[in-house]
Design a protein around this motif. Structure first.
Motif, PDB file in Angstrom:
ATOM      1  N   TYR A 178     111.619  -6.925  52.867  1.00 22.95           N
ATOM      2  CA  TYR A 178     111.895  -7.667  51.638  1.00 22.95           C
ATOM      3  C   TYR A 178     110.607  -7.679  50.827  1.00 22.95           C
ATOM      4  O   TYR A 178     109.515  -7.413  51.347  1.00 22.95           O
ATOM      5  CB  TYR A 178     112.396  -9.089  51.929  1.00 22.95           C
ATOM      6  N   PRO A 179     110.685  -7.984  49.524  1.00 21.46           N
ATOM      7  CA  PRO A 179     109.532  -7.776  48.644  1.00 21.46           C
ATOM      8  C   PRO A 179     108.366  -8.731  48.932  1.00 21.46           C
ATOM      9  O   PRO A 179     108.553  -9.944  49.033  1.00 21.46           O
ATOM     10  CB  PRO A 179     110.098  -8.029  47.242  1.00 21.46           C
ATOM     11  N   VAL A 180     107.167  -8.175  49.021  1.00 20.70           N
ATOM     12  CA  VAL A 180     105.976  -9.001  49.164  1.00 20.70           C
ATOM     13  C   VAL A 180     105.724  -9.813  47.896  1.00 20.70           C
ATOM     14  O   VAL A 180     105.029 -10.839  47.923  1.00 20.70           O
ATOM     15  CB  VAL A 180     104.752  -8.120  49.510  1.00 20.70           C
ATOM     16  N   GLU A 181     106.324  -9.381  46.779  1.00 21.35           N
ATOM     17  CA  GLU A 181     106.132 -10.110  45.524  1.00 21.35           C
ATOM     18  C   GLU A 181     106.645 -11.547  45.598  1.00 21.35           C
ATOM     19  O   GLU A 181     106.146 -12.421  44.888  1.00 21.35           O
ATOM     20  CB  GLU A 181     106.809  -9.365  44.372  1.00 21.35           C
ATOM     21  N   ARG A 182     107.653 -11.799  46.432  1.00 19.94           N
ATOM     22  CA  ARG A 182     108.112 -13.184  46.590  1.00 19.94           C
ATOM     23  C   ARG A 182     106.957 -14.063  47.084  1.00 19.94           C
ATOM     24  O   ARG A 182     106.721 -15.147  46.563  1.00 19.94           O
ATOM     25  CB  ARG A 182     109.270 -13.268  47.577  1.00 19.94           C
ATOM     26  N   THR A 183     106.255 -13.565  48.097  1.00 20.35           N
ATOM     27  CA  THR A 183     105.159 -14.353  48.656  1.00 20.35           C
ATOM     28  C   THR A 183     103.962 -14.372  47.715  1.00 20.35           C
ATOM     29  O   THR A 183     103.240 -15.367  47.651  1.00 20.35           O
ATOM     30  CB  THR A 183     104.767 -13.810  50.038  1.00 20.35           C
ATOM     31  N   LEU A 184     103.733 -13.295  46.975  1.00 22.39           N
ATOM     32  CA  LEU A 184     102.665 -13.322  45.971  1.00 22.39           C
ATOM     33  C   LEU A 184     102.951 -14.409  44.937  1.00 22.39           C
ATOM     34  O   LEU A 184     102.049 -15.173  44.555  1.00 22.39           O
ATOM     35  CB  LEU A 184     102.547 -11.960  45.286  1.00 22.39           C
ATOM     36  N   LEU A 185     104.215 -14.507  44.489  1.00 19.63           N
ATOM     37  CA  LEU A 185     104.570 -15.524  43.497  1.00 19.63           C
ATOM     38  C   LEU A 185     104.417 -16.933  44.067  1.00 19.63           C
ATOM     39  O   LEU A 185     103.826 -17.807  43.418  1.00 19.63           O
ATOM     40  CB  LEU A 185     106.002 -15.295  43.011  1.00 19.63           C
ATOM     41  N   THR A 186     104.928 -17.170  45.271  1.00 17.86           N
ATOM     42  CA  THR A 186     104.803 -18.513  45.845  1.00 17.86           C
ATOM     43  C   THR A 186     103.343 -18.862  46.117  1.00 17.86           C
ATOM     44  O   THR A 186     102.936 -20.011  45.970  1.00 17.86           O
ATOM     45  CB  THR A 186     105.634 -18.638  47.132  1.00 17.86           C
ATOM     46  N   SER A 187     102.542 -17.864  46.503  1.00 15.20           N
ATOM     47  CA  SER A 187     101.104 -18.103  46.697  1.00 15.20           C
ATOM     48  C   SER A 187     100.458 -18.540  45.393  1.00 15.20           C
ATOM     49  O   SER A 187      99.616 -19.453  45.376  1.00 15.20           O
ATOM     50  CB  SER A 187     100.419 -16.826  47.203  1.00 15.20           C
ATOM     51  N   GLY A 188     100.845 -17.873  44.305  1.00 20.95           N
ATOM     52  CA  GLY A 188     100.289 -18.230  43.009  1.00 20.95           C
ATOM     53  C   GLY A 188     100.725 -19.608  42.549  1.00 20.95           C
ATOM     54  O   GLY A 188      99.928 -20.378  42.005  1.00 20.95           O
ATOM     55  N   ILE A 189     102.004 -19.937  42.741  1.00 21.78           N
ATOM     56  CA  ILE A 189     102.490 -21.277  42.384  1.00 21.78           C
ATOM     57  C   ILE A 189     101.698 -22.332  43.148  1.00 21.78           C
ATOM     58  O   ILE A 189     101.245 -23.332  42.583  1.00 21.78           O
ATOM     59  CB  ILE A 189     103.992 -21.422  42.679  1.00 21.78           C
ATOM     60  N   LEU A 190     101.527 -22.110  44.455  1.00 17.58           N
ATOM     61  CA  LEU A 190     100.821 -23.085  45.278  1.00 17.58           C
ATOM     62  C   LEU A 190      99.370 -23.244  44.841  1.00 17.58           C
ATOM     63  O   LEU A 190      98.890 -24.368  44.638  1.00 17.58           O
ATOM     64  CB  LEU A 190     100.893 -22.657  46.746  1.00 17.58           C
ATOM     65  N   ASP A 191      98.664 -22.139  44.683  1.00 17.57           N
ATOM     66  CA  ASP A 191      97.255 -22.221  44.306  1.00 17.57           C
ATOM     67  C   ASP A 191      97.086 -22.885  42.945  1.00 17.57           C
ATOM     68  O   ASP A 191      96.226 -23.752  42.766  1.00 17.57           O
ATOM     69  CB  ASP A 191      96.651 -20.821  44.280  1.00 17.57           C
ATOM     70  N   GLY A 234      96.374 -33.566  37.496  1.00 21.45           N
ATOM     71  CA  GLY A 234      97.774 -33.401  37.111  1.00 21.45           C
ATOM     72  C   GLY A 234      97.994 -32.683  35.797  1.00 21.45           C
ATOM     73  O   GLY A 234      99.081 -32.768  35.215  1.00 21.45           O
ATOM     74  N   LYS A 235      97.009 -31.940  35.346  1.00 25.47           N
ATOM     75  CA  LYS A 235      97.129 -31.202  34.089  1.00 25.47           C
ATOM     76  C   LYS A 235      98.153 -30.087  34.214  1.00 25.47           C
ATOM     77  O   LYS A 235      98.227 -29.405  35.225  1.00 25.47           O
ATOM     78  CB  LYS A 235      95.767 -30.610  33.720  1.00 25.47           C
ATOM     79  N   LYS A 236      98.982 -29.908  33.173  1.00 25.85           N
ATOM     80  CA  LYS A 236      99.906 -28.782  33.129  1.00 25.85           C
ATOM     81  C   LYS A 236      99.108 -27.514  32.836  1.00 25.85           C
ATOM     82  O   LYS A 236      98.348 -27.453  31.863  1.00 25.85           O
ATOM     83  CB  LYS A 236     100.978 -28.986  32.067  1.00 25.85           C
ATOM     84  N   LEU A 237      99.286 -26.495  33.684  1.00 21.85           N
ATOM     85  CA  LEU A 237      98.517 -25.263  33.559  1.00 21.85           C
ATOM     86  C   LEU A 237      99.431 -24.100  33.222  1.00 21.85           C
ATOM     87  O   LEU A 237     100.424 -23.859  33.917  1.00 21.85           O
ATOM     88  CB  LEU A 237      97.774 -24.973  34.868  1.00 21.85           C
ATOM     89  N   GLN A 238      99.104 -23.375  32.166  1.00 24.14           N
ATOM     90  CA  GLN A 238      99.822 -22.156  31.839  1.00 24.14           C
ATOM     91  C   GLN A 238      99.437 -21.061  32.835  1.00 24.14           C
ATOM     92  O   GLN A 238      98.277 -20.962  33.246  1.00 24.14           O
ATOM     93  CB  GLN A 238      99.496 -21.711  30.419  1.00 24.14           C
ATOM     94  N   THR A 239     100.417 -20.236  33.221  1.00 25.58           N
ATOM     95  CA  THR A 239     100.168 -19.262  34.291  1.00 25.58           C
ATOM     96  C   THR A 239     100.665 -17.865  33.898  1.00 25.58           C
ATOM     97  O   THR A 239     101.577 -17.317  34.530  1.00 25.58           O
ATOM     98  CB  THR A 239     100.854 -19.708  35.599  1.00 25.58           C
ATOM     99  N   PRO A 240     100.052 -17.250  32.894  1.00 26.26           N
ATOM    100  CA  PRO A 240     100.484 -15.889  32.526  1.00 26.26           C
ATOM    101  C   PRO A 240     100.296 -14.893  33.664  1.00 26.26           C
ATOM    102  O   PRO A 240     101.002 -13.874  33.721  1.00 26.26           O
ATOM    103  CB  PRO A 240      99.590 -15.550  31.325  1.00 26.26           C
ATOM    104  N   GLU A 241      99.365 -15.193  34.577  1.00 22.59           N
ATOM    105  CA  GLU A 241      99.130 -14.293  35.716  1.00 22.59           C
ATOM    106  C   GLU A 241     100.298 -14.282  36.698  1.00 22.59           C
ATOM    107  O   GLU A 241     100.383 -13.391  37.556  1.00 22.59           O
ATOM    108  CB  GLU A 241      97.843 -14.686  36.447  1.00 22.59           C
ATOM    109  N   LEU A 242     101.217 -15.263  36.574  1.00 17.86           N
ATOM    110  CA  LEU A 242     102.349 -15.337  37.487  1.00 17.86           C
ATOM    111  C   LEU A 242     103.621 -14.734  36.894  1.00 17.86           C
ATOM    112  O   LEU A 242     104.726 -15.033  37.351  1.00 17.86           O
ATOM    113  CB  LEU A 242     102.604 -16.790  37.907  1.00 17.86           C
ATOM    114  N   ALA A 243     103.467 -13.864  35.905  1.00 14.39           N
ATOM    115  CA  ALA A 243     104.612 -13.119  35.355  1.00 14.39           C
ATOM    116  C   ALA A 243     104.929 -11.970  36.315  1.00 14.39           C
ATOM    117  O   ALA A 243     104.723 -10.788  36.018  1.00 14.39           O
ATOM    118  CB  ALA A 243     104.296 -12.603  33.957  1.00 14.39           C
ATOM    119  N   ILE A 244     105.425 -12.337  37.483  1.00 16.91           N
ATOM    120  CA  ILE A 244     105.624 -11.391  38.585  1.00 16.91           C
ATOM    121  C   ILE A 244     107.103 -11.029  38.665  1.00 16.91           C
ATOM    122  O   ILE A 244     107.953 -11.895  38.896  1.00 16.91           O
ATOM    123  CB  ILE A 244     105.126 -12.008  39.908  1.00 16.91           C
TER     124      ILE A 244
END
Length: 423
Positions: free
Chosen positions: A365-378, A388-398
């Motif tokens: 199954y795609p490693v991209e799923r875990t890359l995305l969840t890793s990015g969300i978590l970090d 608690g600041k809202k952060l934009q995440t253009p790097e997570l356009a996975i």
């Protein structure tokens, strides 16, 4: 690098056809049709103690799915590297018992002490052990270091083989992205992630690919980093089945206290879905869950406008997800079970996915799923660190395409351990 050193399409078709006939282990047992030669594995491990991820993964290669000497995967452990050895170490005893060489460097482990790469795959387990924490509460396991040394060896000896990285790569985003980019650059079949997307679900729920999922809520527990990835992987393995998914996440935010519960009160996240998810997990504290002083919320919005919400609660001790499907009046909710007997069986289903990759040369199954969840978590831990600041995440356009890979008990390893997973 010489292209001839890569796994060829002919190799993939031959190994996939062989796997479809059944599998055998180094102990040998009857299969559905023919015997399949086990694939050889190098293991790179942070620490190998009872109950660690090394124990419940590598132990199954050595001693079978139930770790009782019975049938197991069509894998053979060829070499071992252990980064930290404690007074509870199992690696030396297991290596002596099964005649496995233990090496003092990762390069020697991947080459099995020789001048070429004879193994068919590498399992990298950077989990557990005495490693420092950063200011965000992330334990800095040596997953990038392990992967760098593994892949440096691939380059030196001009051959790549599939690699599985236990849990999330990184754990910090820059390291996770570096690992992913290197795997793509070197054309390495690469998998990573939690065992929970493959575990037993109680109750079973049907979420066909392409479902019109209107909303979803997840519940996790324990440490934000160590168990947050399990909660996010469980959430993502269901919501990735929504129509049009997956294109990534555009912002994240960590909330706690009154601000967290206001998300429910204001209807930003469904109270009914939260209640449905909460009903599926056992409680370890009595009383109103809103009085849980250590609760937190991972809140994030996908690029398609879908809202993600994973509540990390210390008043429960399991993971669940609730979904609202279009046209269905009642939520669907399920718990991702973590059974301990026999021998943490959900890890057998994770190992089955790893086994399949080592035999076919393709990720299950795609490693991209875990890359995305890793990015969300970090990024959510970054938000917490920033109040608690809202952060934009253009790097997570996975972007990735969901794969309909089955979970326990399909197949039931205990009754038919040789049965390969269906295409």
């Amino acid at each position: 690098m010489n292209d001839s050193q890569y796994i060829t399409r002919r190799d993939l078709l031959a190994s996939a056809a062989a796997l479809a006939c059944g599998v055998s282990t180094q102990r040998g047992y009857a299969t559905l049709n023919n015997q399949v030669k086990p694939k050889s594995v190098a293991a790179v491990i942070s620490i190998y103690e009872p109950g660690t991820h090394a124990d419940v993964l590598i132990g199954k290669i050595l001693e079978g799915w139930k770790q009782d000497g019975g049938p197991g995967p069509a894998l053979k452990l060829s070499s071992l590297y252990v980064d930290q050895v404690s007074d509870r170490d199992l690696s030396r005893g297991m290596a002596e018992k099964y005649n496995i060489p233990v090496f003092d460097t990762i390069e020697k482990t991947v080459t099995v002490g020789g001048d070429q790469i004879p193994v068919d795959g590498v399992i990298s387990i950077g989990e557990h052990g005495d490693y420092p924490f950063n200011e965000k509460g992330q334990q800095l396991y040596p997953r990038r270091r392990f992967f760098k040394e593994i892949t440096d060896t691939f380059r030196k000896y001009e051959r790549v083989v599939p690699v599985f990285n236990d849990k999330h790569p990184g754990p910090v985003w820059n390291d996770a992205k570096w690992m992913y980019d290197r795997a793509r650059e070197m054309k390495i079949p690469f998998m990573a992630g939690s065992s929970l997307p493959l575990t037993y679900r109680e109750p079973e729920i049907k979420v066909p690919p392409g479902s019109e999922i209107e909303a979803a809520v997840g519940i996790g527990y324990s440490g934000l980093d160590i168990y947050g990835i399990h909660a996010l992987e469980s959430f993502q393995c269901l919501v990735e089945r929504r129509r049009g998914a997956e294109t990534g996440v555009k912002w994240v935010q960590y909330l706690e206290g009154d601000a967290m519960w206001a998300i429910l009160d204001q209807g930003i996240v469904s109270q009914a879905l939260f209640d449905a998810a909460l009903a599926e997990v056992p409680k370890v504290r009595e009383g109103d869950v809103r009085k849980d002083p250590d609760a937190g919320l991972f809140l994030f919005e996908y690029k398609d406008g879908f809202m993600g919400a994973v509540f990390m609660l210390q008043s429960v001790n399991r993971t669940s997800v609730a979904l609202k499907l279009k046209g269905q009046p009642q939520p669907l909710a399920t718990q991702f079970e973590e059974r301990t007997e026999p021998a943490h069986p959900h890890f057998a289903y994770l190992l089955k996915a790893i086994e399949r990759m080592f035999h076919t040369g393709q990720p299950s199954y795609p490693v991209e799923r875990t890359l995305l969840t890793s990015g969300i978590l970090d990024r959510t831990l970054n938000s917490r660190f920033q109040g608690g600041k809202k952060l934009q995440t253009p790097e997570l356009a996975i972007h990735y395409q969901h794969v309909d890979y089955p979970h326990a008990p399909l197949p039931d390893l205990s009754s038919n351990p040789s049965l390969p997973l269906p295409e």
